[in-house]
Structure formats: C-alpha cells, structure tokens
Design a protein around this motif. Sequence first.
Motif, mmCIF file in Angstrom:
data_model
loop_
_atom_site.group_PDB
_atom_site.id
_atom_site.type_symbol
_atom_site.label_atom_id
_atom_site.label_comp_id
_atom_site.label_asym_id
_atom_site.label_seq_id
_atom_site.Cartn_x
_atom_site.Cartn_y
_atom_site.Cartn_z
ATOM 1 N N LEU B 275 1.147 -1.261 -0.272
ATOM 2 C CA LEU B 275 -0.380 0.054 0.446
ATOM 3 C C LEU B 275 1.024 1.573 0.081
ATOM 4 O O LEU B 275 0.924 2.402 -0.741
ATOM 5 N N ILE B 278 2.226 1.632 -3.763
ATOM 6 C CA ILE B 278 1.089 2.089 -4.579
ATOM 7 C C ILE B 278 1.040 3.477 -4.508
ATOM 8 O O ILE B 278 0.930 4.433 -4.891
ATOM 9 N N THR B 279 0.921 4.523 -2.990
ATOM 10 C CA THR B 279 0.768 5.035 -2.619
ATOM 11 C C THR B 279 1.918 6.502 -3.450
ATOM 12 O O THR B 279 1.243 7.355 -4.161
ATOM 13 N N ILE B 282 1.096 6.596 -7.186
ATOM 14 C CA ILE B 282 -0.339 7.658 -7.501
ATOM 15 C C ILE B 282 0.202 8.643 -7.105
ATOM 16 O O ILE B 282 -0.251 9.688 -8.166
ATOM 17 N N ILE B 288 -4.143 5.731 -12.159
ATOM 18 C CA ILE B 288 -4.780 3.871 -11.645
ATOM 19 C C ILE B 288 -4.890 3.761 -13.382
ATOM 20 O O ILE B 288 -5.516 3.025 -13.099
ATOM 21 N N ASN B 323 1.394 8.362 8.878
ATOM 22 C CA ASN B 323 0.464 7.681 7.856
ATOM 23 C C ASN B 323 -0.447 8.509 7.939
ATOM 24 O O ASN B 323 -1.551 8.606 6.720
ATOM 25 N N VAL B 324 -1.863 9.468 8.842
ATOM 26 C CA VAL B 324 -2.178 10.405 8.227
ATOM 27 C C VAL B 324 -2.157 11.543 7.532
ATOM 28 O O VAL B 324 -3.145 11.712 6.500
ATOM 29 N N GLY B 327 -2.048 9.941 4.009
ATOM 30 C CA GLY B 327 -2.855 9.081 3.367
ATOM 31 C C GLY B 327 -3.665 10.569 2.498
ATOM 32 O O GLY B 327 -4.461 10.858 1.462
ATOM 33 N N LEU B 328 -3.713 11.750 3.676
ATOM 34 C CA LEU B 328 -4.130 13.427 3.507
ATOM 35 C C LEU B 328 -3.942 14.048 2.061
ATOM 36 O O LEU B 328 -4.564 14.244 1.065
ATOM 37 N N LEU B 330 -2.309 12.271 -0.178
ATOM 38 C CA LEU B 330 -2.655 11.363 -1.735
ATOM 39 C C LEU B 330 -3.989 11.302 -1.506
ATOM 40 O O LEU B 330 -3.890 12.104 -3.280
ATOM 41 N N ILE B 331 -5.073 11.970 -0.767
ATOM 42 C CA ILE B 331 -6.317 12.566 -1.671
ATOM 43 C C ILE B 331 -6.557 13.792 -1.643
ATOM 44 O O ILE B 331 -6.649 14.176 -2.766
ATOM 45 N N ILE B 334 -4.964 13.973 -5.028
ATOM 46 C CA ILE B 334 -5.707 13.921 -6.816
ATOM 47 C C ILE B 334 -6.625 14.940 -6.713
ATOM 48 O O ILE B 334 -7.719 15.311 -8.014
ATOM 49 N N ALA B 335 -7.550 15.036 -5.380
ATOM 50 C CA ALA B 335 -8.478 16.071 -5.587
ATOM 51 C C ALA B 335 -8.569 17.648 -5.791
ATOM 52 O O ALA B 335 -9.246 17.806 -6.628
ATOM 53 N N ILE B 338 -9.103 18.760 -9.948
ATOM 54 C CA ILE B 338 -10.979 17.813 -9.977
ATOM 55 C C ILE B 338 -11.537 19.415 -9.442
ATOM 56 O O ILE B 338 -12.060 19.526 -10.978
#
Lengths: 331, 347, 521
Positions: B275, B278-279, B282, B288, B323-324, B327-328, B330-331, B334-335, B338
């Motif tokens: 994981l 992959i992070t 990305i 993806i 990790n938090v 994770g943030l 990463l999102i 990507i977000a 958009i």
Amino acid sequence: MSLFLKYREIMLGLIVLVMVTGISISTPAFGTLENGVGVLNDTAFLFMMALGQMVVILTRGIDLSVAANLALTGMLVGMLNQAFPDLPAIVYLASALVIGCGLGMINGSLIAYLGIPPIVVTLGTLAIFRGMIVVVAGGDQVNASEMSSTFAGFPKLEFLGLSSVFWIAVLVSLAAWFFLSMTRAGRGLYAVGGNPVAARYCGISLTHQELMAYAISGAIAGICGYLWVARYGVAYVEIASGYELTVIAACVIGGVSIGGGIGTVAGTLLGALFTGVIVNALPVMQVSPFWQMAISGVVILAAVIINARAEGRGGKLILPEARRAAARAKA
Amino acid sequence: MREPVTVSNESEAKSAAGAERYRVADHAPRRLADVLLRWESILVMLLIAVIIGNIVKSPYFLDPYNLADATYNFSEKAIIALVMALLILVREIDLSVAAIVALSALVVGFLGAAGYGPFVLIVAGIAIGGLCGAFNGFLVTRSGVPSIVITIGTMSLFRGLAQVSLGDQALTTYPQAFLDLGQTYFIDWPPVPLSFFIFLVLAAVFAVFLHLTATGRRLFAIGANPVAARFSGIRVDRIRFALFTLSGLLSGLGAVLLTARIGTMRPNIALGWELDIITVVILGGVAISGGIGTIGGVVLAVFVLGLTTFGLSLMNVPGIVINVLLGLLLIISIAAPILIRRVVRRH
Amino acid sequence: MADFLLREIALTNDTLTAPILTLSHVSKSFPGVRALHDVSLDLRAGEVTALIGENGAGKSTIVKILTGIYTPDAGEISVAGKQRHFVSPRDSWGAGIAAIHQETVMFDDLSVAENIFMGHMPGGRLIDWKETRARAKTLLQRIEADFDADAPLKTLSVAQKHMVEITRALSHDASVIIMDEPTAALSRHEIDELFRIIAQLKAEGRAILFISHKFDEIFRLSDRWVCLRDGEKVGEGLTRDVTEPDLVRLMVGRPIDQVFPKRDIPIGARVLEVEGLTNATEFADVSFSLHKGEILGLYGLVGAGRSEVMQCVFGMTPPTSGRVVMNGRELAIKAPIDAIEAGISYVPEDRQHQGAFLPLGIRANTTLASLAEHVRNGFLSLASEMKATRLLGGRLSVKAAHWEQTLGDLSGGNQQKVVIAKWLATKPKVIILDEPTKGIDIGSKAAVHDFIGELAEEGLAVILISSELPEIMGLSDRVLVMHEGRIVARFVRGEGTGAQAWSPEAIVAAATGTPIEGRAA
C-alpha cells in the motif's frame, strides 16, 4: 460446467459440506456441535464485512478502508463508553452504525462526486482512519477493565448457544438479501455495475448508487467495530489490521465479480464460511495455524480461475447451428 | 432549383483552400502556465516546501549523514515503486510485492543460516522473487482474471509459505560481507548507501526505457487502450508477463537489501509495503486508469514522501500519525486538480 | 437549392392535428463540434415521423435530448402543450417519452423481465416481482416473442435482445416512442414483426419518431419526414409528397450518383486468398480472393459476422480451419503482429475501443504500429516520428492545433483519420477498413471516400466493410454479402442479372436472407 454456472452457490455449498465432512471424519473433534457453533460465532464478523464489501464491488468499486473503519469506530465507541458508561448497548450499536456510515460516506463522496478511483480513495482513507485512532485516543488503548458491563456484555449474550454477534450477522444477511433482491435501489447496484451506460439510460444515478454502496459498507464496518472491540475486550490501533484483504478474498471465493454487477448474498456468505472453516479446522487438526494464509491463497486463486473458466470468453453466436447448439445446452 | 456542385470540384476546392490556411504546428506553443501546472512541477514545489519546512523546524535535517540514513527508510520501497509505476501505467497492479519480499527474504535467510556466501544469497533472493513474479504473470495472462484479484491470492500464498516455513521463528545468521552491504555506505563521501545508489541507477534506467524506447511507448499505448494496443500489433500479454516478472525480480532485490540492512528475517517482514508503494506511485502522477505517468514524477514523489516522513520523525511525530498526513496528501493531491478544474469550468 | 428548401419548409404549415411533442429552436454543442443548430420539430399523435440524415447529422443528439441524456444549450421542449425541462431520463419518461436506442443498452447478467423494467420496476421502492413478471410476460406475448421473461439476457440472440429493447419502450406506456435504427440487426421476418407492432402503436394514437437509413422502410412506414444535415434542419414535409432522390439530395447536399465517384483503376495480380476460413461459432467456410488495386466490399446486416471474419484474417482470433495465402505463400498468423508484418492492416470499426489511444498525442498514435522504423541506436527518434506524422497527417488533412495534441481533443472524423494514418504508416499491401465512415461528419466522410479510391490507385488491395449500401456500391469493384456467418452471394460491378444483378435490391435481399429463386449460394 453449465450446471456449475447455474448453481454456483450450490456447488460452493457442496464443497464446504464435503470439506466439513472430510475434516470431521479425520478429526472427530471438529465435527462436534460445540465446534460448529464456534465456527459460526468466529466467522460472524467475516459474514457481515464480506456482505458490505460485496455491495461495493457490485458497483465496480473496492473498499480497502473497511478494517481501518472498523478499528476507528471501535475506538470511538470505546471512548464513548468511557465517557458515558451507563448507556444501553443499543445506543453503542447505533452510534457505531452512524460513525461507520459517516466514514463510509467520506469514501463515497470522494468517489461519487469527484470521480476519484475507489482504490485511490480507500487507500488514502485506510491510512487516515488508522492514524486517527492514535490521534483521537492520544496513543492509548481502551482495555476490557475500562468497559462497562452493558458495553462488553452485549456481544457475549447467547441465544440457542450462538452469540449475539452471530445473530446480528443473520439480521444483516437477511437485510442484505432483502435489499439486494427486493428493492429498486438494490437492483440498481447490479445495474450500475453490470452496465453503467445502460443504467444511465434507465435513469439510475451512478452517483447515488456509489454513495449508497460506500455508506452501507461503512455502516457494516462500524457495527462490527463496536462488536469486535466489546467482544475481544480491547480497542487499539492494530485491531483487524490487514483484515480488508481477508474480506475481499471471501467475496472473491464467493463468486463476486471484481468487474461489477455479479454476486449474491448466499455466495458471499459461503465464501466467508469457507474461509471460517479453514481458519477453525487447522488448530483442531493439529496443523500449524501458519498454514492458514497459504491455504486461503491457493483457494482464492482456484476459485477465481474456476469462475473465470465458467464465465468463458467464447466468441459470438452468429452461425445458426452454433445458436441452436447453445439453445440446446441451455435447455 | 440550383444544381448542387459535384463532389470532385468541391473536394478539390476544399483541399486547395485547406492547404492555404491550414498548417499544423509540431508542438503546442510553450507557455509558462502549462509548465507550472504540470504534475511534476507541483511535486517539485511540494518537495521544496517539505525541504524548507524541515530546515526551519530541525537543525539536524541538513546533516549529510542524517540524510543518508533517511534514504534507508524508503530506498527498498522506492526500487519496487519503479516497476509498480510501469504496472499501473499498463492498468495492472501487483499487491503481492511485499509478500514476495518476505518469501525471498526467507530463502536468503535459510541460505545465510546454511553458510552460503553473499553472492549466492543475492542471486537466490532475486531469482526467487523473479519466479514469484513470473507465477503472477502466468496467472494474470492465462486466466484473464484482473491482476488485483490474482495478486491478492498470491499475496496470501507467498506470505503464507513464508509463515509455514518459519512459524514465529526468526533467521538471524548472515555472512558479515552480506550485512556490510546493507549497513555501511557504498560511497563514503558524500555518504550514499547501496540501496539508495541502486535506486538512483534503476530510476535512470527506467526513465530512459519508458520515455525513449519503442517498448516504453508501447506501455503507454497498452495503458491508454489495451484493446486497441492488441489491434495495433502489440504483444500485450507478453509485455504484461514481463512486467510482473520484473516486479518479482525487483521485490527479490528489495528483500536482499532489506535483509542485509536489518540482519534478521521474520515472516511479517515488509508487512503493508504494497500500500505504501502504490501510494508513492499514485502521488507520482501515474493514473490508476492507465496510460499516463512519468518516472520523474515517481522519483519526486519518493523524495516528497521520504523526506516528509523523515522530517516528521525527527520532530518525534509517531509513524502512524505521519500516515494520516500521507493519506491526506494522497487524497488532496488527486482531488485538488479535479476541484480546481470544476471551479474554472463553471466560471 | 434555396427555393427547393423553402418549398419543403412551407409544407409544415398544413397542420393536421396539434402536435404532442414540439422541439423549438434547439441547439447543442460539444467542445469543438456543433451537434445541433436551431432545430425545430413536431410529433403528432397517430403519426410516424421519419428523422433522416447521414451519420453525424445530429439525429442521435436529438434522441439524447428527447430522452434526457443531454440537456440542450438553447431551445425548448414541450409535451402536450406544456413546456418541459429534462435533466434525467426519468423526466423524459415522466413526460411520456420512451426510446429504443441505437446501441442495445442492457444488462447481460439480469433477467429479461428486469431488463424491461429496470429503472421503473412495478411497486414503489419495493419491487413487486409477481407483477413485474406478469407484466413482462404480457408485453412479450404482445410482440409475440419466443423467449421467457425469466431467462438471463446473456442467453438471448442479438435479434431477441432487440425485441427486449422494444418491449422495454412499450413498458413505459408512452405517448411518444422514439426508434433509433430499430431494424439494423433484424432479419426480414423480424422487421415485418416490428412493422406490425408499429402499426398497432400508431393505431393506439401514439406518436412515433422513426430513425432509419433504409428508404424502403421510411416510405413504407412514415407519414412525415424531417431531414437533418450537419446539425441543421434542411427540410421536412409529408412522405407522400416526396421521392427518394429528393431526400437523398437533401441529406447529402448533392445527387447520389456523384456521392462516390468510382475511380477507374486496373485490377492487378491476386494478392490475398482466403480459403474455407471457419470458426466454431462465428463464421463458416469463408473463401474469397483479393487483387492489387481492387476494392472488395463486404456487406451484410450488423452481426452477420463480417468483422469477425476480418479480425480472424488479421490474427485477433484463431480459426478452427481454413488458410490465408498471401502472394502465393501460406501465412501462419497467430497474432496481429504477424499480419502486420505480412502487410495486412485492419482499421477497426469501434474507433473508441479498438483504434484510438485517446490520452496519447497525434504523433504517438500515428507511429504506434510502425515504431520499429523510428528506432535509431535502440532509441526512438522524435525527428523521424515527427516527419512521418507530418507526412501522413498532412496527406489525410488531419485538422489539429499541433501534432502533439491529445487525440481525445479531436473531432470524431479527425480521430478516424489519425487511426487510418497509423495503419498506412505500416506500409500495408492489403488494408481492411471496417465501417470507416461510421459516425463521422460529412466533410471527413468525403475525404475518407476519396482517400479509399486513392489507396486503390496506388496499388493497395482494399477490403471495405460497410453497412451503407450507397458507400459499398459506390466504391467497390466486387461485393460479397454475408448472412448469419456465411458468404451467401457475390456481386460484380455492373454485371449479372436477376438475383445476381448489381442492384441495391438484389444485394439487400441477399443480406437479409430473403429467399429469391435462382440465387447461387
């Protein structure tokens, strides 16, 4: 093979039955009623989690964050219990459902409204949810001694020798079956997963369906979070670590297609039961529990490859004689 | 009623007119805004921000030995991330990489305990990885089952085999020459560990391969449209098989470097690496959905994530909290584009 | 031309009944494409209105606007005198509009009954399965379908699936029914069935919008017609007042005999020979030969097995028996790369899925099938690639801002040109074009036609698969007709008599499997 296609669930059920019989004959200790009850109690979490995951996979998605959701909700409910120890168990259960559903909606919103691929979103929220456990609890655990008796006692209640966790799994399964086969929204999941373009022509909103799927998956993970923490008497960052892959594996064994639109409640339950039987049989058979992972690996591979063969990738039926032959095979 | 003009006249007129007013440029005019909005540019800015933040927050950050040690934490994963980038580029994924690391490390551990020398350990570790990867490739290309499903299965299988063979034991006997590979600097000044050196060399090789060769171009084509790629005469399955095998080989290499560094092997080694890897890929801008991505982006993402983690750990932030943030990151990364695009389009 | 149009438009004024549905001054654009411009249209109860126009004229856009898939940029829709605003297909049904779409849009893994009612299952949020099945059965009986409501859809044939689609439209009990090329995949018998149903619907007082390329159907069925060209309405009127050449002239903007000027090219030596090619379920015993400079047309209904045969020749699927001989040498084609190396190119029908790499640029798309030519010392030469791209792109008059532009940003016609350029870059001896003008605008279409003639002139052997009879007859030297996986008739330009005559009637008769006496197998 056509029989297999038609009655995949029955075949999988037979395989589980043969397996149970075989193990019971070789190791009589496994075949007892007591052990059977144990298997069902232990597999109850997997039953529920796999159903939640199936709902998501039906829409061509995947939810890698379910185990982290379970752990975070478990911790939050555990802390709720510390703050308000005298609430009835149903309140803890309901708050777990709401929290889990909320976490699922975060996934759902990012996926449905922003169109970010599910694997990316849930990979991110997996890390976030797990980390938040440490953040909200300041790195502490919630231990059994800190739990009130209503909180910790609920999952240990029994009816007909089976735990309340199992009975909740039964309720969740019935609800899932009812939802997926009797409601428009449930059938809509099959529609958007089977053919998103066609679903749109039928006026079914992909956005709503996706949001709903992740909310359901999250809600189930939330319920399991409370039950897990209360049953095993501890809430900390590592619980159910890596469990998301076991859950997905159960779905895959149960015949849920990663490509979306294919999967049944019965198949998924059998996939979970299959995994549960193996997990429980190994220690009884005096086989090192370390075999469990390797065996599930082989089973997953065998299951998906057999499913792929059964679905077949044959050509179109254009020749009249080929059509007639196919029609005969059908009958 | 007027007679319509005949087609030959019309098309001649059209093509003549077309030749006059129609010229197609080779490239788009280069504009600064386009360069700045490239994913890699955003990563460079992120990286600069991370470095500045670290310098401000911690006086120890810029120490060369500290930095060299920081690379230990990500080099092995970064090596595997290079091939994961290629897999994701062609719309595949390999979730079994960490399990392959475990199985290869197991074999390395057994051979080490049996008294073999470093050369045998290295070759065997990489070869076992390659075999596992080839097994993945065989199943993916032959069964037609999505690779995410196949590699969930082989992940269980490979790590399960490691668990079966080792139980809850650990293997800790390795020749000193082997351990030296992982525990001393490969280049003394500036201090560069072997794993980081290998990562840099492989990154260069992968970049040249992906962006400058015919096969590299074919990977983009497969990722953009696998069906059209088959129609265009690309041997899609052969390439897929090769990439899964390569993924296994580099995972085997990762196992060798990891064992040499930590000097011990347990079945839960490298747990959850898939994981993390992959992070990185990305965040590095590899889509993806396939067909889009650069090795440069992945390398930048490796540094952004590696240095963020290192900086935060210097500040004593617990790993799980880091990790938090990752994770943030990463999102949000990507977000954000958009959302920006949506807002821009609305106005 | 101008007064001709005026005459046709004037006809709209002799209104018979008040329209059920009115589209007024509707426009719709997509990035780079003007799909519809200021189109107005009336549908009346108990009437069949034929919507005609070439591919890309804007017919499908109208269907999608009427069914709530697209919202128009400008203009109004009113149903039964009330102005409506459709944002989703639900709104469209709510207003009493149902559609049979061009591509069958269905769910293979669900049952027939569920396919019919998906999105509007009887019952409320809870499905009344008994009612669903009962109503599905009744509807299926009404159109005399020969399959069960509980059968999974994937076990049905193409024609049967189409019947499900029709049943689906009937299930809405709509006052307006749109049929977008409903007969494309049907046999003659099934078409008769469909027409019987349409007559019934008409008698029930429903308004029908009928879209078809087949003039015999238009004249047999419709009361009125509306013609679109390049997104604009170019005429409308009563069907009884118009002739086929009139309509064709309106559709294409020029007379038919000049649409596809056939070049006079000497036919050379035999290049390709296919003998007894057979596959288990798709086609059987396909044999033909192809010569230098020749254009061989392959005609048949959608789903007759044309693409399947050619994909087999190209190495996409293995045959169970038969052989492919090129220049006297038998080929062992196991994968497309073998075919490409032997000098065979195949431009697929489904551009989006099989031909174009939308995220990649024009240059990368153009050179993809011939990358080996651009390798210098092991690396790709950008200069060499750019040279080839300029050459081919220029020759096909690709319209783009620059050669690195992403293919996804180009119009459908220009995408198709780039896909063809990719295949020409492999310097083929045989080129197979599968529906090369499907869904592209009229300008690009003429360019593609011109270009096909040019290819033959240069000595290539061309196989042209097309569902458009004028295109096939206009360009081909010979025509093979496929029906249910077999070649059932062969025609030679300007030769033959009766059932074998070079005539649209004979070719269509062969393709639809209508028995004509004396026809050779």
